[in-house]
Design a protein around this motif. Structure first.
Motif, mmCIF file in Angstrom:
data_model
loop_
_atom_site.group_PDB
_atom_site.id
_atom_site.type_symbol
_atom_site.label_atom_id
_atom_site.label_comp_id
_atom_site.label_asym_id
_atom_site.label_seq_id
_atom_site.Cartn_x
_atom_site.Cartn_y
_atom_site.Cartn_z
ATOM 1 N N ALA A 229 77.592 -13.656 -33.861
ATOM 2 C CA ALA A 229 76.416 -14.040 -33.891
ATOM 3 C C ALA A 229 76.145 -13.404 -35.423
ATOM 4 C CB ALA A 229 75.549 -13.295 -32.387
ATOM 5 N N GLN A 238 69.961 -21.215 -34.181
ATOM 6 C CA GLN A 238 70.908 -20.061 -33.569
ATOM 7 C C GLN A 238 70.995 -20.960 -32.551
ATOM 8 O OE1 GLN A 238 71.577 -17.084 -35.081
ATOM 9 N NE2 GLN A 238 70.942 -17.814 -36.053
ATOM 10 N N THR A 242 75.414 -17.173 -30.308
ATOM 11 C CA THR A 242 74.435 -16.347 -30.579
ATOM 12 C C THR A 242 74.710 -15.095 -29.627
ATOM 13 O OG1 THR A 242 72.268 -17.032 -29.932
ATOM 14 C CG2 THR A 242 72.713 -17.193 -32.417
ATOM 15 N N HIS A 243 75.009 -15.234 -28.208
ATOM 16 C CA HIS A 243 75.601 -14.087 -26.918
ATOM 17 C C HIS A 243 74.033 -14.019 -27.339
ATOM 18 C CE1 HIS A 243 79.681 -15.909 -27.674
ATOM 19 N NE2 HIS A 243 79.582 -15.225 -28.319
ATOM 20 N N ARG A 244 73.173 -14.439 -26.955
ATOM 21 C CA ARG A 244 71.545 -13.998 -26.952
ATOM 22 C C ARG A 244 71.577 -12.585 -25.646
ATOM 23 N NH1 ARG A 244 66.814 -13.990 -23.562
ATOM 24 N NH2 ARG A 244 64.808 -14.098 -24.740
ATOM 25 N N ASP A 245 71.976 -12.442 -24.760
ATOM 26 C CA ASP A 245 71.967 -11.314 -24.582
ATOM 27 C C ASP A 245 72.465 -9.964 -24.585
ATOM 28 O OD1 ASP A 245 71.049 -12.461 -22.140
ATOM 29 O OD2 ASP A 245 72.957 -12.625 -20.969
ATOM 30 N N LEU A 248 70.270 -9.002 -28.235
ATOM 31 C CA LEU A 248 69.276 -8.601 -27.350
ATOM 32 C C LEU A 248 68.643 -7.186 -27.203
ATOM 33 C CD1 LEU A 248 67.128 -11.131 -25.135
ATOM 34 C CD2 LEU A 248 65.888 -10.327 -26.949
ATOM 35 N N GLU A 251 69.157 -5.791 -30.703
ATOM 36 C CA GLU A 251 67.897 -5.850 -31.458
ATOM 37 C C GLU A 251 66.562 -4.729 -30.859
ATOM 38 O OE1 GLU A 251 67.149 -10.285 -32.773
ATOM 39 O OE2 GLU A 251 67.005 -10.018 -30.677
ATOM 40 N N ASP A 266 64.191 -11.502 -30.392
ATOM 41 C CA ASP A 266 64.766 -13.065 -29.976
ATOM 42 C C ASP A 266 65.844 -14.053 -29.698
ATOM 43 O OD1 ASP A 266 65.751 -13.186 -32.449
ATOM 44 O OD2 ASP A 266 64.164 -14.457 -32.980
ATOM 45 N N GLY A 267 66.815 -12.108 -29.668
ATOM 46 C CA GLY A 267 68.413 -12.477 -29.146
ATOM 47 C C GLY A 267 68.702 -13.599 -30.118
ATOM 48 N N SER A 268 68.340 -13.802 -31.442
ATOM 49 C CA SER A 268 69.497 -14.303 -32.459
ATOM 50 C C SER A 268 69.090 -13.361 -33.269
ATOM 51 C CB SER A 268 68.619 -15.835 -32.675
ATOM 52 O OG SER A 268 67.249 -15.567 -33.757
#
Length: 313
Positions: A229, A238, A242-245, A248, A251, A266-268
């Protein structure tokens, strides 16, 4: 032993807000307050500073609109948010007496508009780790300042659970208002987070991490996913890569370190997150090209040790 420092909560003040509990053999409880203010980051920061200045720190400060959570002191010590009931020191009642100040007004119940997220779930998990049951022993909360509510001293001492400020003997406030008691308890998954029984050896601002943190129940974060990501063009749109989980989780930890604004959760792994991670790398002693904002195992594991997640391949 329950959770003393909630993973992901920002540290507020010097961590020294109270002392030992007077009646540790009595049941554990949580008391809900409202600050009678607005919400948002500016209000969060100014309220935290004010509570420290006047010596009225709760354990926790929570923003229902952003899911931001701050912690003034360990949950197994007393706080300073309640008045005594005569000679009875209500802040020191029970195994724990967790005081939560919510950035909201009693006249506009926050459960009507809030956005609870992982930090709120972590808050409830911490309470449950001390044996606080999902009940409201004193019954209904006040819907306005003229409502009478139960402030029975026997109930307060004999029954664990959740109380409003309006239910505490010796106190005359009516907050937190007529919040939905069931919605509040349902907002947490009930799954316990890793207990952190040790006082941190330094503040997050020092770049220190706590050794020996038990993260048995902590979430997993894939190093490969986070690197993938972060390695994309930070200004490009994105997508799934980005494999958001995983991002996050990282972040939120950077946010807890004070390195990333809430608006960028925002998971990006965009420009702001890379800049924040580069700052984290600098705190860990890296310089130049080694502090490029793309996570490596060493710095990511340090971040995970401080904020309750595990790093996998």
């Amino acid at each position: 032993m329950g959770i003393t420092w909630i993973p992901g909560a920002e540290r507020l003040g010097d961590g020294d807000i109270g002392g030992d509990m007077d009646t540790p053999d009595e049941p554990a409880r949580v008391v809900w307050h409202t600050t009678e203010s607005g919400a948002g980051d500016a209000e969060f920061d100014s309220t935290a500073d004010y509570l420290i200045e006047i010596g009225a720190e709760p354990h926790l400060l929570y923003d229902p609109t952003t899911d931001r959570l701050g912690q003034f002191g360990p949950l197994d010590q007393s706080a300073r948010a309640l008045r005594n009931d005569g000679d009875d020191r209500t802040n020191r009642t029970g195994r724990v007496c967790v005081q939560v100040e919510v950035l909201a007004r009693a006249g506009d119940p926050f459960t009507g508009y809030w956005q609870p997220g992982p930090n709120f779930a972590a808050l409830l998990a911490a309470a449950r780790s001390w044996g606080v049951p999902d009940v409201w022993p004193a019954g209904d909360l006040a819907s306005d300042g003229s409502d009478s509510t139960s402030r029975d001293s026997d109930t307060w001492h004999d029954e664990g659970g959740h109380y409003g400020h309006a239910n505490v003997p010796g106190n005359d406030h009516w907050d937190p208002g007529a919040i939905s008691q069931s919605a509040l308890l349902a907002a947490g998954s009930g799954e316990g987070l890793a207990a952190r029984d040790d006082e941190p050896s330094g503040t997050a601002a020092d770049g220190d991490v706590t050794d020996g943190t038990d993260v048995t129940d902590a979430p997993d974060v894939s190093l490969a996913n986070v690197i993938a990501a972060a390695g994309t063009d930070p200004d490009a749109p994105q997508g799934a890569t980005t494999h958001r989980d995983d991002v996050l989780v990282v972040e939120r930890a950077l946010r807890a370190e004070g390195l990333l604004a809430a608006e960028w959760l925002d998971g990006s792994f965009g420009t702001s997150t890379r800049d924040a991670y580069a700052e984290w790398q600098s705190r860990c002693g890296y310089e130049g090209d080694d502090a490029d904002g793309v996570p490596g195992r060493t710095t990511l594991e340090k971040l995970g040790a401080e904020h309750g997640f595990r790093v996998t391949d």
